[in-house]
Write an enzyme that holds these catalytic residues in place. Structure first.
Site, PDB file in Angstrom:
ATOM      1  N   ASP A 276     -46.859  88.655 -37.940  1.00  0.00           N
ATOM      2  CA  ASP A 276     -47.107  88.185 -37.207  1.00  0.00           C
ATOM      3  C   ASP A 276     -48.346  87.549 -37.215  1.00  0.00           C
ATOM      4  O   ASP A 276     -49.101  86.926 -39.031  1.00  0.00           O
ATOM      5  CB  ASP A 276     -48.433  89.184 -36.411  1.00  0.00           C
ATOM      6  CG  ASP A 276     -49.530  89.658 -37.229  1.00  0.00           C
ATOM      7  OD1 ASP A 276     -49.047  90.341 -38.261  1.00  0.00           O
ATOM      8  OD2 ASP A 276     -50.650  90.298 -37.021  1.00  0.00           O
TER       9      ASP A 276
ATOM     10  N   GLU B  33     -50.085  92.677 -37.777  1.00  0.00           N
ATOM     11  CA  GLU B  33     -51.831  92.649 -39.026  1.00  0.00           C
ATOM     12  C   GLU B  33     -53.547  92.220 -38.159  1.00  0.00           C
ATOM     13  O   GLU B  33     -53.966  92.932 -37.602  1.00  0.00           O
ATOM     14  CB  GLU B  33     -51.296  92.406 -40.033  1.00  0.00           C
ATOM     15  CG  GLU B  33     -52.389  92.892 -41.288  1.00  0.00           C
ATOM     16  CD  GLU B  33     -53.705  91.756 -41.578  1.00  0.00           C
ATOM     17  OE1 GLU B  33     -54.733  91.698 -41.876  1.00  0.00           O
ATOM     18  OE2 GLU B  33     -53.701  90.498 -40.503  1.00  0.00           O
ATOM     19  N   GLU B  34     -52.541  91.528 -37.469  1.00  0.00           N
ATOM     20  CA  GLU B  34     -53.766  90.682 -36.833  1.00  0.00           C
ATOM     21  C   GLU B  34     -54.923  91.171 -35.486  1.00  0.00           C
ATOM     22  O   GLU B  34     -55.737  90.961 -35.406  1.00  0.00           O
ATOM     23  CB  GLU B  34     -53.501  89.502 -36.662  1.00  0.00           C
ATOM     24  CG  GLU B  34     -52.656  88.576 -37.897  1.00  0.00           C
ATOM     25  CD  GLU B  34     -53.858  87.906 -39.129  1.00  0.00           C
ATOM     26  OE1 GLU B  34     -54.778  88.349 -38.071  1.00  0.00           O
ATOM     27  OE2 GLU B  34     -53.590  86.820 -39.795  1.00  0.00           O
TER      28      GLU B  34
ATOM     29  N   HIS C 183     -47.662  90.294 -43.186  1.00  0.00           N
ATOM     30  CA  HIS C 183     -46.975  90.550 -42.439  1.00  0.00           C
ATOM     31  C   HIS C 183     -46.796  89.534 -42.233  1.00  0.00           C
ATOM     32  O   HIS C 183     -47.214  88.521 -42.112  1.00  0.00           O
ATOM     33  CB  HIS C 183     -48.795  90.696 -41.803  1.00  0.00           C
ATOM     34  CG  HIS C 183     -49.739  90.019 -41.557  1.00  0.00           C
ATOM     35  ND1 HIS C 183     -50.323  88.726 -40.971  1.00  0.00           N
ATOM     36  CD2 HIS C 183     -50.692  90.066 -42.721  1.00  0.00           C
ATOM     37  CE1 HIS C 183     -50.792  88.560 -40.990  1.00  0.00           C
ATOM     38  NE2 HIS C 183     -51.274  88.520 -42.168  1.00  0.00           N
TER      39      HIS C 183
ATOM     40  N   ASP D   6     -51.498  82.247 -42.792  1.00  0.00           N
ATOM     41  CA  ASP D   6     -51.995  83.732 -43.077  1.00  0.00           C
ATOM     42  C   ASP D   6     -50.776  84.675 -41.996  1.00  0.00           C
ATOM     43  O   ASP D   6     -50.607  84.307 -40.261  1.00  0.00           O
ATOM     44  CB  ASP D   6     -53.218  84.136 -42.200  1.00  0.00           C
ATOM     45  CG  ASP D   6     -53.834  85.093 -42.281  1.00  0.00           C
ATOM     46  OD1 ASP D   6     -53.119  86.241 -42.853  1.00  0.00           O
ATOM     47  OD2 ASP D   6     -54.528  85.154 -41.502  1.00  0.00           O
TER      48      ASP D   6
ATOM     49  N   HIS E  87     -56.447  80.277 -39.156  1.00  0.00           N
ATOM     50  CA  HIS E  87     -56.384  81.432 -37.869  1.00  0.00           C
ATOM     51  C   HIS E  87     -56.719  79.793 -36.610  1.00  0.00           C
ATOM     52  O   HIS E  87     -57.065  80.145 -35.950  1.00  0.00           O
ATOM     53  CB  HIS E  87     -57.497  82.032 -38.026  1.00  0.00           C
ATOM     54  CG  HIS E  87     -57.716  83.794 -38.316  1.00  0.00           C
ATOM     55  ND1 HIS E  87     -57.639  84.878 -37.287  1.00  0.00           N
ATOM     56  CD2 HIS E  87     -56.676  84.247 -39.225  1.00  0.00           C
ATOM     57  CE1 HIS E  87     -57.570  86.186 -38.870  1.00  0.00           C
ATOM     58  NE2 HIS E  87     -56.154  85.217 -39.833  1.00  0.00           N
TER      59      HIS E  87
ATOM     60  N   ASP F 296     -51.867  88.661 -49.723  1.00  0.00           N
ATOM     61  CA  ASP F 296     -52.159  87.810 -48.183  1.00  0.00           C
ATOM     62  C   ASP F 296     -53.414  87.052 -47.793  1.00  0.00           C
ATOM     63  O   ASP F 296     -54.296  87.180 -47.480  1.00  0.00           O
ATOM     64  CB  ASP F 296     -52.436  89.214 -46.974  1.00  0.00           C
ATOM     65  CG  ASP F 296     -52.677  89.102 -45.458  1.00  0.00           C
ATOM     66  OD1 ASP F 296     -52.725  88.223 -45.532  1.00  0.00           O
ATOM     67  OD2 ASP F 296     -53.461  90.202 -44.706  1.00  0.00           O
TER      68      ASP F 296
END
Length: 409
Positions: A81, A176-177, A79, A142, A381, A199
């Protein structure tokens, strides 16, 4: 391969692609489409065909088969984002060669330290080339590590036609997030029998189980009155919200759970006397326990309505995705192939559930069984996120080995 990965990854992470819930658009932020278009150009440059990006920011491309064998088409997905938890703007990646395994001073001015005391796995990366943040943003491994690994693997296969493989599809997805990654993903157009999301986290992760997931948003309507004359008139929405939060079992929160344990996660609290809102995400691997958790939230809401009045509390709750194990177990050979690929590369496979979501959770229920594979990243994150380039190489090689094993079946 190592230098290619560093070059690609550090280029991608400097682009702000942080997604944003509630915009009503796909992609939810314009930076994602900017990166998507850049990836299209790069895919064309390395020699992929059928390269396209649609208006929603979904990128797809094909590496044609170079064998006459009848092999199912497989896909690899990542992904575009980055997470909403911490800023992804102005990312300044720091490349550390031959890491000494000790604490890293990420930012001397702000005295931000990536500490082995706080992150016990850090010394395991002694001798690796690692990439960190400067302590003021997340890194974006990520899932931009996954993008770099897929791109590098496809480039390698194109440059080495002696490696036989079937038809391969590549996809890069937005949002995705915020749980919207597969929302507008055209599975029929992607036209793969199986896929893998790249991922995961540390070396060897191989996952085909995910949470059942839901989100609940509870709003509280109060009545603001001057505190000097508020007796029997004021209804404090902020205090209602606090009372509601206190009903949840403290031990069933993310900071106290692991492995197959579910949780309630308070992700947002906003409000004042007149109005307040709390948002929870609800997670469990077991379908019955998942339903029980949702029922518990509804019960708490009913209790609050009974105490403060029906009009004072409203709830919106919706399922987000389900445990993909149900859809992958019937075709578990795709997990076995990934397992064998890692073993062939002397990587110890770590088969464990995903304590989070991937696009594969939803895609598996959309007819595309999609396990998840490691990227080499840690501490996603947040400002202490980092990635091992050595393990990015291993992820890239795992993708290549999976392609080889499908051809050799």
């Amino acid at each position: 391969m190592k230098e290619e990965l560093i070059q690609r990854f550090t280029t991608y992470v400097k682009m702000d692609t942080q997604s944003k819930a509630g915009t009503g658009q796909t992609p939810s932020t314009p930076g994602q489409l900017v990166l998507a278009k850049q990836l299209v150009e790069e895919l064309r440059q390395i020699g992929m065909v059928d390269v396209m990006v649609d208006d929603f920011g979904y990128v797809m491309a094909t590496l044609p088969a170079n064998t006459d064998k009848d092999i199912p088409t497989i896909g690899f997905l990542a992904h575009i984002d980055t997470a909403t938890d911490f800023t992804g703007k102005n990312v300044n990646p720091q490349v550390i060669e031959s890491f000494d395994g000790k604490d890293i001073l990420l930012n001397p001015e702000l005295d931000i330290v990536l500490s082995a005391k706080d992150f016990s796995e850090l010394p395991n990366y002694k001798g690796h080339t690692i990439i960190t943040t400067d302590g003021t943003t997340l890194l974006g491994a990520d899932n931009k590590a996954g993008i770099a690994e897929i791109m590098t693997a496809m480039d390698y296969l194109i440059q080495h036609p002696e490696i036989k493989h079937g038809r391969i599809r590549v996809g890069f997805t937005p949002d995705e997030e915020i749980g919207k990654g597969p929302e507008k993903f055209d599975v029929e157009r992607f036209d793969a029998t199986y896929a893998y999301t790249i991922d995961g986290g540390p070396l060897g992760e191989l996952q085909y189980e995910s949470f059942h997931a839901a989100e609940a948003r509870i709003t509280f309507k109060g009545n603001s009155v001057h505190p000097g004359t508020a007796k029997d008139k004021m209804k404090n929405a902020g205090k209602m919200a606090a009372e509601f939060i206190s009903k949840f079992p403290e031990a069933e929160a993310p900071e106290h759970t692991e492995n197959y344990e579910g949780f309630f996660h308070l992700i947002a609290v906003n409000g004042d006397v007149e109005a307040a809102e709390v948002t929870y995400i609800i997670r469990d691997f077991d379908k019955e326990k998942f339903q029980q958790r949702k029922d518990m939230v509804r019960t708490f809401t009913k209790e609050m309505k009974k105490k403060y009045g029906q009009a004072c509390i409203t709830i919106e709750m919706e399922d987000q995705y389900y445990n993909m194990r149900e859809k992958i177990e019937p075709v578990k050979e795709i997990v076995d192939i990934a397992y064998q690929a890692m073993e062939n590369l002397n990587i110890k496979p770590i088969v464990e559930p995903i304590r989070g979501g991937t696009d594969g959770s939803q895609l598996s229920y959309m007819g595309l069984p999609t396990p998840n594979i490691f990227t080499g990243g840690e501490n996603f994150h947040g400002k202490f996120e980092y990635v091992s380039v050595d393990n990015m190489v291993q992820s890239t090689k795992t993708i290549i080995e999976i392609c080889k094993l499908f051809e050799q079946r």
